[in-house]
Write an enzyme that holds these catalytic residues in place. Structure first.
Site, short mmCIF file in Angstrom:
data_model
loop_
_atom_site.label_atom_id
_atom_site.label_comp_id
_atom_site.label_asym_id
_atom_site.label_seq_id
_atom_site.Cartn_x
_atom_site.Cartn_y
_atom_site.Cartn_z
CB CYS A 71 7.13 3.68 3.55
SG CYS A 71 5.34 3.39 3.58
CB CYS A 74 5.62 7.15 1.18
SG CYS A 74 5.63 7.12 2.99
CG HIS A 117 5.59 6.93 6.85
ND1 HIS A 117 5.44 5.71 6.22
CD2 HIS A 117 6.39 6.69 7.94
CE1 HIS A 117 6.13 4.78 6.88
NE2 HIS A 117 6.71 5.35 7.92
CG ASN A 157 -4.69 -6.03 10.88
OD1 ASN A 157 -5.85 -6.12 11.23
ND2 ASN A 157 -4.11 -6.96 10.13
CG HIS A 168 1.77 4.81 4.75
ND1 HIS A 168 2.59 5.80 4.29
CD2 HIS A 168 0.51 5.19 4.40
CE1 HIS A 168 1.89 6.73 3.69
NE2 HIS A 168 0.61 6.38 3.75
CG HIS A 170 -1.87 -0.13 5.19
ND1 HIS A 170 -0.91 -0.07 6.18
CD2 HIS A 170 -1.99 -1.46 4.87
CE1 HIS A 170 -0.45 -1.28 6.44
NE2 HIS A 170 -1.09 -2.14 5.67
CD GLN A 172 -4.04 -6.30 4.14
OE1 GLN A 172 -4.05 -7.18 3.29
NE2 GLN A 172 -3.38 -6.44 5.28
#
Length: 344
Positions: A71, A74, A117, A157, A168, A170, A172
């Site tokens: 990933c 991480c 994660h 999303n 992971h 997150h 945007q």
């Protein structure tokens, strides 16, 4: 909130956000040898719809659902360097390595909500959510000042079913070099509504839902989350601050504190409907940089394409081609399911 700005090996900006009074850092230097940043994407105007389309062919090579031990979001370890050189972090923002919009016309950033994660936004504490809200506000303010940026869009999303490429937790942020079609439509509709009634359409929608209460999912003194009667998606929740404000930047300290408890309640109820992690898109609607300040009411739109425990909603011809949505789930029933769901 504290922030520390540094650079990645290819020159992209990386920002660490943290709570507390102590200055963050110092943080490790990105020791990787990275290829040059990709060439800028292209934006093309569609004169038929008067809309802009981004052409970003370099995104074909971006990472897609790598295993957890690969990933890129991480923290870095002694054995593996990632996009984040530090051994741990609270919230991190960095320029996207595969941006939809380049520095030539806009900017794309990744927001990592936690170093864990296997967590999700629903697992976060209200304190961490407050830090994320402050981060969204800081990025909205800073990106809005960039030359050529017309709108800042913060979103998340979650779930392979909705199209994520990294597991992971997150989100945007896109700084558009134009006003998004949906936002432009919202502003124009609000202008027409005000001309007819002398009132603000967003305020009236919020007032009607708070008064009826039948589709309210969660609420406190500052925020109300409800399923709109015109929901396009099987499970769709709009989260409004009671005070009309046009951007995350303008939220007060009290409003920022109060957002987390309501939003976390909604997310956990969403996961509780079918007792599974639901795929979703969470999109902040805020006013463009130079227009819509008198019309648009800041709000978060959360929606899932899961229409049943084993069924997904895929855009049909009328939706994909014509923008005419067909919802398989009655919004009142969806609201009742969410209110009755256990908050996992």
């Amino acid at each position: 909130m504290r922030r520390a700005v540094t650079k990645l090996a290819d020159g992209r900006e990386l920002i660490y956000y943290s709570r507390g009074d102590e200055e963050p850092g110092p943080f490790p230097v990105d020791s990787r040898t990275l290829p040059p940043r990709p060439p800028g994407s292209e934006i093309r105007h569609d004169p038929v719809l008067d809309e802009w389309v981004a052409i970003a062919t370099h995104r074909q090579s971006r990472a897609v659902l790598p295993p957890s031990d690969e990933c890129p979001l991480c923290p870095s370890t002694a054995d593996r360097a990632t996009e984040i050189p530090a051994e741990d972090y609270e919230v991190v923002v960095f320029e996207n390595r595969s941006p939809a919009f380049s520095h030539q016309h806009g900017r794309c950033e990744v927001v990592c909500f936690t170093s864990e994660h296997r967590a999700s936004f629903a697992d976060l504490t209200p304190g961490r959510v407050r830090l994320i809200v402050d981060t969204w506000a800081d990025r909205t303010d800073e990106l809005s000042r960039l030359p050529g940026v017309e709108q800042v869009f913060c979103f998340e999303n979650r779930g392979e079913e909705i199209g994520v490429t990294l597991h992971h937790p997150h989100g945007q942020i896109h700084a558009f070099p134009f006003v998004a079609p949906r936002t432009r439509q919202m502003v124009q509709a609000a202008e027409r509504y005000e001309e007819r009634t002398g009132r603000n359409v967003f305020e009236d929608v919020l007032a009607a839902e708070r008064s009826a209460g039948t589709r309210v999912v969660a609420a406190n003194e500052q925020w109300t989350a409800f399923v709109p009667p015109f929901a396009r998606w099987p499970f769709e929740v709009h989260v409004y601050p009671h005070r009309r404000t046009t951007s995350i930047v303008e939220l007060s300290e009290t409003e920022r504190d109060a957002f987390g408890p309501v939003y976390l309640d909604v997310l956990r109820r969403l996961d509780g409907v079918y007792e599974m992690k639901m795929p979703y898109v969470a999109a902040w609607h805020q006013a463009p940089v130079a227009t819509g300040q008198d019309q648009l009411h800041l709000h978060l739109q959360l929606f899932s394409n899961r229409r049943a425990a084993e069924k997904l909603k895929h855009p049909a011809g009328t939706e994909a081609a014509m923008g005419v949505f067909l919802n398989d789930v009655d919004p009142d029933h969806a609201a009742a399911l969410l209110r009755g769901a256990a908050s996992l």
